[in-house]
Structure formats: C-alpha cells, structure tokens
Design an enzyme around this catalytic site. Sequence first.
Site, PDB file in Angstrom:
ATOM      1  N   SER A 236       1.009  -1.158   0.022  1.00  0.00           N
ATOM      2  CA  SER A 236      -0.024  -0.029  -0.013  1.00  0.00           C
ATOM      3  C   SER A 236       0.735   1.227  -0.123  1.00  0.00           C
ATOM      4  O   SER A 236       2.077   1.207   0.372  1.00  0.00           O
ATOM      5  CB  SER A 236      -0.801  -0.038   1.337  1.00  0.00           C
ATOM      6  OG  SER A 236      -1.579   1.312   1.362  1.00  0.00           O
TER       7      SER A 236
ATOM      8  N   TYR B 127      -1.121  -0.229  10.764  1.00  0.00           N
ATOM      9  CA  TYR B 127      -1.411  -0.600   9.270  1.00  0.00           C
ATOM     10  C   TYR B 127      -0.016  -0.046   8.374  1.00  0.00           C
ATOM     11  O   TYR B 127       0.421  -1.064   7.609  1.00  0.00           O
ATOM     12  CB  TYR B 127      -2.494   0.096   8.559  1.00  0.00           C
ATOM     13  CG  TYR B 127      -2.977  -0.460   7.194  1.00  0.00           C
ATOM     14  CD1 TYR B 127      -3.209  -1.644   6.925  1.00  0.00           C
ATOM     15  CD2 TYR B 127      -2.623   0.415   6.033  1.00  0.00           C
ATOM     16  CE1 TYR B 127      -3.846  -2.095   5.635  1.00  0.00           C
ATOM     17  CE2 TYR B 127      -3.163   0.171   4.696  1.00  0.00           C
ATOM     18  CZ  TYR B 127      -3.532  -1.121   4.612  1.00  0.00           C
ATOM     19  OH  TYR B 127      -3.892  -1.582   3.140  1.00  0.00           O
TER      20      TYR B 127
HETATM   21  N1  LIG Z   1      -8.768  -0.576  -1.206  1.00  0.00           N
HETATM   22  C1  LIG Z   1      -7.838   0.101  -0.918  1.00  0.00           C
HETATM   23  O1  LIG Z   1      -7.930   1.302  -0.963  1.00  0.00           O
HETATM   24  C2  LIG Z   1      -6.385  -0.683  -0.551  1.00  0.00           C
HETATM   25  C3  LIG Z   1      -5.244   0.258  -0.869  1.00  0.00           C
HETATM   26  C4  LIG Z   1      -4.026  -0.110  -0.460  1.00  0.00           C
HETATM   27  C5  LIG Z   1      -3.889  -1.423  -0.165  1.00  0.00           C
HETATM   28  N2  LIG Z   1      -4.876  -2.253  -0.119  1.00  0.00           N
HETATM   29  C6  LIG Z   1      -4.720  -3.791   0.110  1.00  0.00           C
HETATM   30  O2  LIG Z   1      -5.573  -4.601  -0.762  1.00  0.00           O
HETATM   31  C7  LIG Z   1      -5.564  -5.822  -0.330  1.00  0.00           C
HETATM   32  C8  LIG Z   1      -6.897  -5.961  -0.906  1.00  0.00           C
HETATM   33  O3  LIG Z   1      -7.881  -5.374  -0.113  1.00  0.00           O
HETATM   34  P1  LIG Z   1      -9.439  -4.854  -0.766  1.00  0.00           P
HETATM   35  O4  LIG Z   1      -9.172  -3.378  -0.861  1.00  0.00           O
HETATM   36  O5  LIG Z   1      -9.634  -5.805  -2.236  1.00  0.00           O
HETATM   37  O6  LIG Z   1     -10.387  -5.304   0.290  1.00  0.00           O
HETATM   38  P2  LIG Z   1     -11.581  -6.220   0.615  1.00  0.00           P
HETATM   39  O7  LIG Z   1     -12.406  -6.018  -0.712  1.00  0.00           O
HETATM   40  O8  LIG Z   1     -12.124  -6.027   1.650  1.00  0.00           O
HETATM   41  O9  LIG Z   1     -11.173  -7.696   0.162  1.00  0.00           O
HETATM   42  C9  LIG Z   1     -10.277  -8.392   0.997  1.00  0.00           C
HETATM   43  C10 LIG Z   1     -10.256  -9.929   0.699  1.00  0.00           C
HETATM   44  O10 LIG Z   1      -9.441 -10.520   1.645  1.00  0.00           O
HETATM   45  C11 LIG Z   1      -9.900 -11.756   2.088  1.00  0.00           C
HETATM   46  N3  LIG Z   1      -9.542 -11.873   3.276  1.00  0.00           N
HETATM   47  C12 LIG Z   1      -9.735 -11.028   4.703  1.00  0.00           C
HETATM   48  N4  LIG Z   1      -9.270 -11.492   5.745  1.00  0.00           N
HETATM   49  C13 LIG Z   1      -8.966 -12.768   5.400  1.00  0.00           C
HETATM   50  C14 LIG Z   1      -8.181 -13.907   6.161  1.00  0.00           C
HETATM   51  N5  LIG Z   1      -7.864 -13.597   7.378  1.00  0.00           N
HETATM   52  N6  LIG Z   1      -7.973 -15.104   5.542  1.00  0.00           N
HETATM   53  C15 LIG Z   1      -8.349 -15.189   4.129  1.00  0.00           C
HETATM   54  N7  LIG Z   1      -8.756 -14.175   3.591  1.00  0.00           N
HETATM   55  C16 LIG Z   1      -9.079 -13.043   3.949  1.00  0.00           C
HETATM   56  C17 LIG Z   1     -11.769 -11.291   1.967  1.00  0.00           C
HETATM   57  O11 LIG Z   1     -12.427 -12.678   1.946  1.00  0.00           O
HETATM   58  P3  LIG Z   1     -13.116 -13.155   3.469  1.00  0.00           P
HETATM   59  O12 LIG Z   1     -13.526 -12.124   4.229  1.00  0.00           O
HETATM   60  O13 LIG Z   1     -14.115 -14.075   2.781  1.00  0.00           O
HETATM   61  O14 LIG Z   1     -12.012 -13.953   4.156  1.00  0.00           O
HETATM   62  C18 LIG Z   1     -11.813 -10.815   0.500  1.00  0.00           C
HETATM   63  O15 LIG Z   1     -11.407 -11.523  -0.190  1.00  0.00           O
HETATM   64  C19 LIG Z   1      -5.388  -5.713   1.168  1.00  0.00           C
HETATM   65  O16 LIG Z   1      -4.334  -6.169   1.320  1.00  0.00           O
HETATM   66  C20 LIG Z   1      -5.369  -4.411   1.312  1.00  0.00           C
HETATM   67  O17 LIG Z   1      -4.582  -3.831   2.699  1.00  0.00           O
HETATM   68  C21 LIG Z   1      -6.239  -2.001  -0.425  1.00  0.00           C
END
Ligand SMILES: NC(=O)c1ccc[n+]([C@@H]2O[C@H](COP(=O)([O-])OP(=O)(O)OC[C@H]3O[C@@H](n4cnc5c(N)ncnc54)[C@H](OP(=O)(O)O)[C@@H]3O)[C@@H](O)[C@H]2O)c1
Length: 255
Positions: A138, A148
């Site tokens: 990130s 974070y």
């Molecule tokens: N969105 C942003 O603005 C942003 C920015 C920078 C970085 N990121 C990073 O991008 C990545 C994906 O995030 P996203 O934004 O796509 O969020 P999201 O839409 O909430 O998706 C998160 C995914 O991770 C899975 N997950 C969460 N906890 C888990 C666990 N304990 N074990 C296995 N799977 C798990 C969830 O499925 P289940 O709940 O079914 O487990 C879901 O498929 C993360 O690493 C986040 O830190 C996001």
Amino acid sequence: MPTALITGGTSGIGAAFAGGLAERGHDLVLVARNAERLEAAAAELSRRHRVAVEVLPADLAVRDDVLKVAARLADTDSPIDLLVNNAGYGLHVTLLDEDVDAHARAIDVMCLAVLILGGAAGRAMKQRGRGQIINVASLAAYMAQGGYSPIKAYVLTYSEGLANELHGTGVSVTVVNPGWVRTEFHERAGIRTSAIPDFIWVEPDRLVRETLADADKRRVVSVPTKRWKLQKLLARHAPRSAVRWASRMLSRSRQ
Ligand SMILES: NC(=O)c1ccc[n+]([C@@H]2O[C@H](COP(=O)([O-])OP(=O)(O)OC[C@H]3O[C@@H](n4cnc5c(N)ncnc54)[C@H](OP(=O)(O)O)[C@@H]3O)[C@@H](O)[C@H]2O)c1
C-alpha cells in the site's frame, strides 16, 4: 494453462486480479474465508472466462490454514505459476489499545502468511526455473498510520528481499503499492469515505491492469497511476514531519 493462486480473491482487488488473470487464460485457485462466496466467485469466473477455478477456504490468521495453502503452492502435480498475496484489511484498533490480539491477527494475515506463502511459492517456482509472485502492499507503507503502515512497510521491504533471493532464478517478485481503491476495504475497516472526492479513487481493474504490466516487465516495485506515483514521491522526499502531519489528517477519516 498456467495457474494463479490469489488470496482474498473474492472481493475488491483480489477479485479484479482473478478476473484479469482469467482473461489472460490462467486457471485459478481462490483463497478466502467465506466458502459460499468462494463458490459463487468460482462459478462466475469459470462461466465467464472458461477457465478451471479451484476454491481453497482458509483463514490466513490460522497457521494450519496457511500451511494448507502453502502445501497447495508446493504441489508439483498441479503447479502454481503465479501467486498473488493480496488478502488483507484495515485495522479498527489503535496503537494504544491494551489488547493486542487484533494487531497480532493482522500481522498473521498480512505479514506472516505473506512470508510463509511467498517462501512456499518461491521454493517451488525456483525449482521449475520460472514463476511470478505479486504482493499487495500500500502507499500507506510510506506513511505513519497506526498499525497498518508498519504492516505494509513490512510487505514492501520483504518483497524486495524476496526479489533479491530469487534474482536470476527465473522467478520474479513484484510488490504493488495502491492508494485509494474502491473495494469493501473501507467499509469493513470503518473508514468514512463520503468526504473523499471521486477523482481520488481508482477502480480495481485499472490497478490490476497496470500491476500485471509491471509484473510482465519484472519490475520489483509497482506504483500504478500518475497520481499514486506523485503521492509516493511526496511521501518519500517530503520531510518526515510533513508525512506524519499528512498521516494524522488521513487517520481522521476513521469512525
Ligand atoms: N482498497 C484500498 O484502498 C487498498 C489500498 C491499498 C492496499 N490495499 C490492500 O489490498 C488488499 C485487498 O484489499 P481490498 O481493498 O480488495 O479489500 P476487500 O474488498 O475487503 O477484500 C479483502 C479480501 O481478503 C479476504 N480476507 C480478509 N481477511 C482474510 C483472512 N483472514 N484470511 C483469508 N482471506 C481473508 C476477504 O475474503 P473473506 O472475508 O471471505 O476472508 C476478501 O476476499 C489488502 O491487502 C489491502 O490492505 C487496499
């Protein structure tokens, strides 16, 4: 057909990686906790892209589950060509909370699982002399936002170390540093987004397209879009006092 394993492949960035890689003709292995959602995502992806999709329900905060995913990465009968270490979430807790369980869980999911799965994939791919590992960090890695930022700073630096250890083996490592992406992330973390103007947001599909292009070029650090490149430049070169101030302002959006 090459096969990609994606953690957190049912929502947001992980789902976009699943779609983007299926479009490129990859069979998929999707990992997440919610088994029903995994099955639904698999059915939709195989219907739309005519690829084989396996599901592997696992909670990456649980060591035995992580080891189950690591075993799948090590399987020589059905090799994984590309790993996306993506699963993760924003933290509800502050650094002053006495109970550190939530921090420990987040470190398990976003640091330890990444280390274990990166190692398992790296060993198997190194033996075959090819493969790709993509880790999702990130822009927060360059900031100072609670628990974070240090977690994502770990993912960033760990990825560079892994890239070094795999240098010259045919296995590439790319770490991507997104800014604000429209996913379930913010709602799940209780982050208010109503005040964030539309132009700040990037759609997950665009992030994935640009990350895969960087991974194809074997770039170790990927910062898609001009706006995120500028944000990274500012965070890297501004005085740290200014970065801390900006981090305080950003942290105000928490509920
Ligand atoms: N969105 C942003 O603005 C942003 C920015 C920078 C970085 N990121 C990073 O991008 C990545 C994906 O995030 P996203 O934004 O796509 O969020 P999201 O839409 O909430 O998706 C998160 C995914 O991770 C899975 N997950 C969460 N906890 C888990 C666990 N304990 N074990 C296995 N799977 C798990 C969830 O499925 P289940 O709940 O079914 O487990 C879901 O498929 C993360 O690493 C986040 O830190 C996001």
